[in-house]
Design a protein around this motif. Structure first.
Motif, PDB file in Angstrom:
ATOM      1  N   TRP A 118       0.873  -1.171   0.000  1.00 55.06           N
ATOM      2  CA  TRP A 118       0.000   0.000   0.000  1.00 55.06           C
ATOM      3  C   TRP A 118       0.917   1.231   0.000  1.00 55.06           C
ATOM      4  CZ3 TRP A 118      -4.026  -1.443   4.360  1.00 55.06           C
ATOM      5  CH2 TRP A 118      -4.696  -2.612   3.979  1.00 55.06           C
ATOM      6  N   ILE A 119       1.485   1.530  -1.160  1.00 55.39           N
ATOM      7  CA  ILE A 119       2.557   2.502  -1.235  1.00 55.39           C
ATOM      8  C   ILE A 119       2.090   3.923  -0.907  1.00 55.39           C
ATOM      9  CG2 ILE A 119       4.369   3.450  -2.703  1.00 55.39           C
ATOM     10  CD1 ILE A 119       4.685   0.479  -1.959  1.00 55.39           C
ATOM     11  N   ASN A 120       0.957   4.325  -1.411  1.00 59.51           N
ATOM     12  CA  ASN A 120       0.467   5.676  -1.131  1.00 59.51           C
ATOM     13  C   ASN A 120       0.181   5.873   0.351  1.00 59.51           C
ATOM     14  OD1 ASN A 120       0.591   6.563  -3.808  1.00 59.51           O
ATOM     15  ND2 ASN A 120      -1.439   5.746  -4.270  1.00 59.51           N
ATOM     16  N   GLU A 121      -0.417   4.855   0.982  1.00 60.19           N
ATOM     17  CA  GLU A 121      -0.702   4.943   2.409  1.00 60.19           C
ATOM     18  C   GLU A 121       0.594   4.986   3.219  1.00 60.19           C
ATOM     19  OE1 GLU A 121      -2.115   3.007   0.301  1.00 60.19           O
ATOM     20  OE2 GLU A 121      -4.281   3.354   0.423  1.00 60.19           O
ATOM     21  N   SER A 122       1.588   4.219   2.756  1.00 59.73           N
ATOM     22  CA  SER A 122       2.890   4.227   3.421  1.00 59.73           C
ATOM     23  C   SER A 122       3.503   5.617   3.367  1.00 59.73           C
ATOM     24  CB  SER A 122       3.822   3.215   2.745  1.00 59.73           C
ATOM     25  OG  SER A 122       5.105   3.223   3.335  1.00 59.73           O
ATOM     26  N   LYS A 144      12.429  10.252   1.027  1.00 62.03           N
ATOM     27  CA  LYS A 144      13.072  10.555  -0.246  1.00 62.03           C
ATOM     28  C   LYS A 144      13.198   9.302  -1.105  1.00 62.03           C
ATOM     29  CE  LYS A 144      17.339  12.326  -2.309  1.00 62.03           C
ATOM     30  NZ  LYS A 144      17.492  11.146  -3.182  1.00 62.03           N
ATOM     31  N   LYS A 145      13.638   8.219  -0.516  1.00 65.75           N
ATOM     32  CA  LYS A 145      13.833   6.987  -1.274  1.00 65.75           C
ATOM     33  C   LYS A 145      12.503   6.389  -1.724  1.00 65.75           C
ATOM     34  CE  LYS A 145      18.376   5.683   0.419  1.00 65.75           C
ATOM     35  NZ  LYS A 145      18.741   6.758   1.335  1.00 65.75           N
ATOM     36  N   LEU A 146      11.471   6.558  -0.901  1.00 69.44           N
ATOM     37  CA  LEU A 146      10.153   6.077  -1.309  1.00 69.44           C
ATOM     38  C   LEU A 146       9.643   6.894  -2.489  1.00 69.44           C
ATOM     39  CD1 LEU A 146       7.832   4.142  -0.842  1.00 69.44           C
ATOM     40  CD2 LEU A 146       6.910   5.747   0.848  1.00 69.44           C
ATOM     41  N   ALA A 194      19.298   0.368  -1.847  1.00 69.24           N
ATOM     42  CA  ALA A 194      19.456   1.248  -0.688  1.00 69.24           C
ATOM     43  C   ALA A 194      18.266   1.057   0.220  1.00 69.24           C
ATOM     44  CB  ALA A 194      19.547   2.702  -1.141  1.00 69.24           C
ATOM     45  N   CYS A 195      18.473   1.138   1.503  1.00 73.18           N
ATOM     46  CA  CYS A 195      17.356   0.939   2.425  1.00 73.18           C
ATOM     47  C   CYS A 195      16.565   2.211   2.593  1.00 73.18           C
ATOM     48  CB  CYS A 195      17.839   0.463   3.792  1.00 73.18           C
ATOM     49  SG  CYS A 195      18.820   1.685   4.655  1.00 73.18           S
ATOM     50  N   LEU A 196      15.267   2.090   2.847  1.00 71.96           N
ATOM     51  CA  LEU A 196      14.460   3.238   3.206  1.00 71.96           C
ATOM     52  C   LEU A 196      14.805   3.706   4.610  1.00 71.96           C
ATOM     53  CD1 LEU A 196      10.960   2.292   1.817  1.00 71.96           C
ATOM     54  CD2 LEU A 196      12.549   3.985   0.978  1.00 71.96           C
TER      55      LEU A 196
END
Length: 205
Positions: A118-122, A144-146, A194-196
């Motif tokens: 659920w990318i937008n909610e994240s 930023k990474k998201l 790269a990690c978030l």
């Protein structure tokens, strides 16, 4: 930790609890003496004494929250373990039981949503976390990474490639999860690995 509080104590982002306590004790002793000076010098010392007391209290509280959230043995630690094991339903149940929902709560909610794809909610949860703690570099880096990931995925969709959000299940994020220091790998962002964010050790691999 909030940068302006660190600056009041003459510290930077690498400061440890011991550094904070040492700087606080030195400054407190200094301004306690100077507050008895005549005129503006004494008034300024009194104001600084108030500032360092506030900065110290807030920094120690932040460290306590991070410790409870990242080192386990608490409800936050339980949420992390449940996410690590893939039991997102129980992780959500435990998270929902919190009465107070600070920045780290919203960060963990963001992780759960990300694991569900659920990318937008994240993203929205990360925005709340940053609003509550605007100086937190970990949240800003994750955000930023998201955003970079979403931009890359949008470009892939526009070119006719299958998007990251299509044809994937929650389990497909077992290794590419947000918050990689749940003893898993970091999220793949654009062409870079790269990690978030790293929940347990505060660093990216």
């Amino acid at each position: 930790m909030k940068r302006h509080n660190l600056e009041i104590l003459g510290l930077d982002d690498s400061a440890t609890r011991e550094d904070i306590e040492e700087a606080y004790n030195k400054l407190r002793e200094k301004y306690r003496e100077e507050r008895f000076l005549d005129g503006e010098a004494g008034n300024e010392a009194a104001r600084m004494l108030t500032k360092i007391e506030t900065a110290y209290t807030e920094l120690i509280a932040e460290l306590a929250e991070e410790s409870s959230g990242e080192n386990g043995g608490t409800s936050f630690g339980k949420v992390e373990e449940l996410i690590k094991s893939g039991d997102l339903q129980e992780a959500q149940r435990v998270l929902d039981a919190f009465n107070e929902r600070g920045a780290y709560w919203h960060y963990l909610q963001s992780v759960i949503f990300y694991r569900k794809n659920w990318i937008n909610e994240s993203k929205k949860q990360l925005e709340i976390a940053m609003h509550l703690e605007p100086d937190n570099e970990k949240y800003k880096d994750a955000y930023k990474k998201l955003n970079d990931k979403m931009t890359s995925d949008s470009a892939n969709n526009a070119s006719g490639n299958q998007g990251v959000y299509q044809g994937q299940t929650m389990n497909s994020y077992q290794d590419d999860q947000m918050g990689g220091s749940f003893c898993a790998t970091c999220v793949e962002c654009c062409a870079l690995n790269a990690c978030l964010n790293c929940l347990c050790n505060g660093c990216c691999h």
